[in-house]
Design a protein around this motif. Structure first.
Motif, PDB file in Angstrom:
ATOM      1  N   ASP A  51      48.913  84.197  -5.678  1.00 49.91           N
ATOM      2  CA  ASP A  51      49.665  83.717  -4.503  1.00 49.91           C
ATOM      3  C   ASP A  51      48.458  83.452  -3.364  1.00 49.91           C
ATOM      4  OD1 ASP A  51      51.935  83.714  -5.606  1.00 49.91           O
ATOM      5  OD2 ASP A  51      52.544  85.539  -4.434  1.00 49.91           O
ATOM      6  N   GLY A  52      48.222  82.264  -2.694  1.00 50.61           N
ATOM      7  CA  GLY A  52      47.337  81.877  -1.964  1.00 50.61           C
ATOM      8  C   GLY A  52      45.948  81.875  -2.432  1.00 50.61           C
ATOM      9  N   GLN A  53      45.771  82.086  -3.763  1.00 48.01           N
ATOM     10  CA  GLN A  53      44.578  81.400  -4.498  1.00 48.01           C
ATOM     11  C   GLN A  53      44.663  80.061  -4.812  1.00 48.01           C
ATOM     12  OE1 GLN A  53      44.093  84.883  -7.348  1.00 48.01           O
ATOM     13  NE2 GLN A  53      42.397  85.463  -6.152  1.00 48.01           N
ATOM     14  N   PHE A  54      43.323  79.446  -5.201  1.00 47.41           N
ATOM     15  CA  PHE A  54      43.378  78.087  -5.470  1.00 47.41           C
ATOM     16  C   PHE A  54      42.505  77.678  -6.890  1.00 47.41           C
ATOM     17  CE2 PHE A  54      43.820  77.834  -0.895  1.00 47.41           C
ATOM     18  CZ  PHE A  54      45.143  77.198  -0.979  1.00 47.41           C
TER      19      PHE A  54
ATOM     20  N   GLY B 193      56.252  71.546  12.090  1.00 49.79           N
ATOM     21  CA  GLY B 193      56.295  72.934  12.530  1.00 49.79           C
ATOM     22  C   GLY B 193      54.888  73.535  12.246  1.00 49.79           C
ATOM     23  N   ASP B 194      53.755  72.828  11.698  1.00 47.76           N
ATOM     24  CA  ASP B 194      52.507  73.227  11.514  1.00 47.76           C
ATOM     25  C   ASP B 194      52.365  74.211  10.276  1.00 47.76           C
ATOM     26  OD1 ASP B 194      51.258  71.565  13.307  1.00 47.76           O
ATOM     27  OD2 ASP B 194      51.162  73.282  14.862  1.00 47.76           O
ATOM     28  N   SER B 195      53.373  74.293   9.473  1.00 47.80           N
ATOM     29  CA  SER B 195      53.021  74.675   8.143  1.00 47.80           C
ATOM     30  C   SER B 195      52.339  73.881   7.177  1.00 47.80           C
ATOM     31  CB  SER B 195      54.448  74.850   7.317  1.00 47.80           C
ATOM     32  OG  SER B 195      55.238  75.603   8.121  1.00 47.80           O
ATOM     33  N   ILE B 196      51.293  74.306   6.435  1.00 43.05           N
ATOM     34  CA  ILE B 196      50.514  73.887   5.747  1.00 43.05           C
ATOM     35  C   ILE B 196      50.752  73.780   4.057  1.00 43.05           C
ATOM     36  CG2 ILE B 196      47.817  73.727   5.099  1.00 43.05           C
ATOM     37  CD1 ILE B 196      47.612  75.689   7.781  1.00 43.05           C
ATOM     38  N   TYR B 197      50.864  72.536   3.826  1.00 51.12           N
ATOM     39  CA  TYR B 197      51.270  72.390   2.053  1.00 51.12           C
ATOM     40  C   TYR B 197      49.798  71.900   1.653  1.00 51.12           C
ATOM     41  CZ  TYR B 197      56.100  72.756   3.606  1.00 51.12           C
ATOM     42  OH  TYR B 197      57.444  73.415   4.075  1.00 51.12           O
ATOM     43  N   VAL B 198      49.538  72.885   0.243  1.00 55.11           N
ATOM     44  CA  VAL B 198      48.365  72.496  -0.108  1.00 55.11           C
ATOM     45  C   VAL B 198      48.405  72.276  -1.568  1.00 55.11           C
ATOM     46  CG1 VAL B 198      45.888  73.116  -0.863  1.00 55.11           C
ATOM     47  CG2 VAL B 198      47.079  74.091   1.361  1.00 55.11           C
ATOM     48  N   VAL B 199      48.004  71.154  -2.118  1.00 55.18           N
ATOM     49  CA  VAL B 199      48.151  70.595  -3.416  1.00 55.18           C
ATOM     50  C   VAL B 199      46.908  71.444  -4.223  1.00 55.18           C
ATOM     51  CG1 VAL B 199      47.718  68.882  -5.469  1.00 55.18           C
ATOM     52  CG2 VAL B 199      48.881  68.506  -3.281  1.00 55.18           C
ATOM     53  N   ASP B 200      47.366  72.405  -5.076  1.00 57.47           N
ATOM     54  CA  ASP B 200      46.576  73.236  -5.910  1.00 57.47           C
ATOM     55  C   ASP B 200      46.595  72.626  -7.359  1.00 57.47           C
ATOM     56  OD1 ASP B 200      44.983  75.432  -6.938  1.00 57.47           O
ATOM     57  OD2 ASP B 200      47.048  76.907  -6.826  1.00 57.47           O
ATOM     58  N   ARG B 201      45.554  71.739  -7.518  1.00 55.09           N
ATOM     59  CA  ARG B 201      45.314  70.781  -8.605  1.00 55.09           C
ATOM     60  C   ARG B 201      45.625  71.572  -9.806  1.00 55.09           C
ATOM     61  NH1 ARG B 201      41.119  66.057 -10.217  1.00 55.09           N
ATOM     62  NH2 ARG B 201      42.839  65.111 -11.855  1.00 55.09           N
ATOM     63  N   ASN B 202      44.492  72.405 -10.217  1.00 53.48           N
ATOM     64  CA  ASN B 202      44.485  72.866 -11.312  1.00 53.48           C
ATOM     65  C   ASN B 202      45.364  74.189 -11.965  1.00 53.48           C
ATOM     66  OD1 ASN B 202      42.687  70.776 -12.282  1.00 53.48           O
ATOM     67  ND2 ASN B 202      40.835  71.988 -11.503  1.00 53.48           N
TER      68      ASN B 202
ATOM     69  N   HIS C 257      48.428  73.418 -10.810  1.00 54.51           N
ATOM     70  CA  HIS C 257      49.605  72.489 -11.092  1.00 54.51           C
ATOM     71  C   HIS C 257      50.832  73.277 -10.400  1.00 54.51           C
ATOM     72  CE1 HIS C 257      47.229  71.377 -14.715  1.00 54.51           C
ATOM     73  NE2 HIS C 257      47.409  72.614 -15.042  1.00 54.51           N
ATOM     74  N   ARG C 258      50.412  73.091  -8.833  1.00 55.15           N
ATOM     75  CA  ARG C 258      51.609  73.511  -8.148  1.00 55.15           C
ATOM     76  C   ARG C 258      51.158  73.124  -6.427  1.00 55.15           C
ATOM     77  NH1 ARG C 258      50.073  80.219  -7.892  1.00 55.15           N
ATOM     78  NH2 ARG C 258      47.947  79.814  -6.884  1.00 55.15           N
ATOM     79  N   VAL C 259      52.246  73.454  -5.722  1.00 57.44           N
ATOM     80  CA  VAL C 259      51.920  73.134  -4.180  1.00 57.44           C
ATOM     81  C   VAL C 259      52.060  74.634  -3.435  1.00 57.44           C
ATOM     82  CG1 VAL C 259      52.889  72.016  -1.984  1.00 57.44           C
ATOM     83  CG2 VAL C 259      52.465  70.715  -4.182  1.00 57.44           C
ATOM     84  N   GLN C 260      51.286  74.977  -2.796  1.00 56.76           N
ATOM     85  CA  GLN C 260      51.570  76.075  -1.928  1.00 56.76           C
ATOM     86  C   GLN C 260      51.864  75.944  -0.626  1.00 56.76           C
ATOM     87  OE1 GLN C 260      49.462  79.937  -3.315  1.00 56.76           O
ATOM     88  NE2 GLN C 260      48.050  78.407  -4.202  1.00 56.76           N
ATOM     89  N   LYS C 261      52.393  76.666   0.029  1.00 60.55           N
ATOM     90  CA  LYS C 261      52.825  76.606   1.606  1.00 60.55           C
ATOM     91  C   LYS C 261      52.378  77.686   2.421  1.00 60.55           C
ATOM     92  CE  LYS C 261      56.719  76.234   4.673  1.00 60.55           C
ATOM     93  NZ  LYS C 261      58.205  76.376   4.774  1.00 60.55           N
ATOM     94  N   PHE C 262      51.684  77.483   3.531  1.00 66.02           N
ATOM     95  CA  PHE C 262      51.000  78.391   4.339  1.00 66.02           C
ATOM     96  C   PHE C 262      51.450  78.368   5.775  1.00 66.02           C
ATOM     97  CE2 PHE C 262      48.195  77.838   0.725  1.00 66.02           C
ATOM     98  CZ  PHE C 262      47.780  78.920   0.428  1.00 66.02           C
TER      99      PHE C 262
ATOM    100  N   GLN D 284      53.113  81.609   2.200  1.00 69.64           N
ATOM    101  CA  GLN D 284      54.532  81.778   2.393  1.00 69.64           C
ATOM    102  C   GLN D 284      55.426  81.490   1.122  1.00 69.64           C
ATOM    103  OE1 GLN D 284      56.086  81.915   5.868  1.00 69.64           O
ATOM    104  NE2 GLN D 284      54.004  82.947   5.636  1.00 69.64           N
ATOM    105  N   SER D 285      54.877  80.580   0.299  1.00 68.38           N
ATOM    106  CA  SER D 285      55.583  80.060  -1.001  1.00 68.38           C
ATOM    107  C   SER D 285      54.985  78.966  -1.851  1.00 68.38           C
ATOM    108  CB  SER D 285      57.070  79.681  -0.333  1.00 68.38           C
ATOM    109  OG  SER D 285      57.109  78.561   0.325  1.00 68.38           O
TER     110      SER D 285
END
Length: 244
Positions: A70-73, A84-93, A95-100, A107-108
């Motif tokens: 969690d929280g690593q890429f 709401g300034d939540s950040i969604y990051v495409v964690d390409r390799n 194969h997921r999207v992480q929310k901060f 967050q999730s």
């Protein structure tokens, strides 16, 4: 491995960043987004992290390390920021999207490796529509997936090929209130879709709406620029410069 800043007339303002692993340095930065307070968040892809900067390029925060937790890429490829300034990051390799949250605290997440609904194969791009729904370019599966703001699957469209609504290396994405534009990289084109994935690219029924792709692209960019001005009371454009 830098970011250059221009005003809304295209006049150069400043630059920041260099090659490296330190704070404020980059290894193949790709995604960039601006929050409601005017801070920049950059997807520092090769360093497997995201970084936060003020409008003058001053480093403020680094989030993430290389890994699968969690929280690593494993290649933080793109990012988008919601109302709401939540950040969604495409964690390409991974194969997921992480929310901060706005402070960069994990967050999730949603997504896993595969070709089913809510699964990805090397996703690249992410964007919100006007309703806060999330579009992700599922590059390896040559399709777009749509999710609600909580990451629940809603819809998908696209398949491999050269026909209308098909993709060969689907990449960047942007939206406005009625259309979604997608770069279909290896087919050397941009495709236009309605909000539910209806392909308007060559539909005779919608010819009047699509008399000029250039006009539509400009309108999309203008809408986004106006949102940025409203949030931050000034207009600047930021350009990522990554090695080929």
């Amino acid at each position: 491995n830098r970011i250059q800043k221009f005003d809304n007339t295209g006049t150069y303002v400043l630059k920041f960043g260099s090659s490296g692993t330190g704070n404020g340095q980059f290894d193949t930065p790709i995604g960039i987004a601006i929050d409601s307070e005017g801070y920049l968040w950059v997807a520092d892809s090769g360093n497997h992290r995201i970084q936060k900067f003020d409008s003058n390029g001053g480093h403020m925060k680094t989030v993430g390390t290389s890994g699968t937790g969690d929280g690593q890429f494993n290649s933080a490829r793109d990012l988008a920021i919601d109302a709401g300034d939540s950040i969604y990051v495409v964690d390409r390799n991974n194969h997921r999207v992480q929310k901060f949250n706005s402070d960069g605290i994990y967050q999730s997440q949603f997504g896993s490796n595969g070709n089913g609904n809510s699964q990805f194969s090397s996703p690249i791009g992410i964007e919100f529509d006007s309703g806060g729904n999330i579009f992700v370019t599922d590059t390896g599966n040559n399709r777009i997936q749509k999710f609600d703001p909580s990451g629940n699957f809603l819809n998908k469209f696209g398949s491999s090929g050269t026909g209308d609504g098909q993709f060969d290396n689907v990449n960047g994405i942007t939206t406005n209130s009625t259309h979604t534009l997608v770069t279909d990289m290896n087919n050397d084109r941009v495709q236009i879709f309605g909000d539910e994935g209806i392909d308007f690219g060559r539909s005779e029924e919608h010819t009047s709406e699509l008399q000029s792709l250039v006009n539509l692209v400009c309108r999309l960019l203008l809408e986004k620029k106006n949102k940025y001005i409203k949030k931050n009371n000034f207009a600047y454009n930021y350009i990522l410069a990554s090695p080929p």
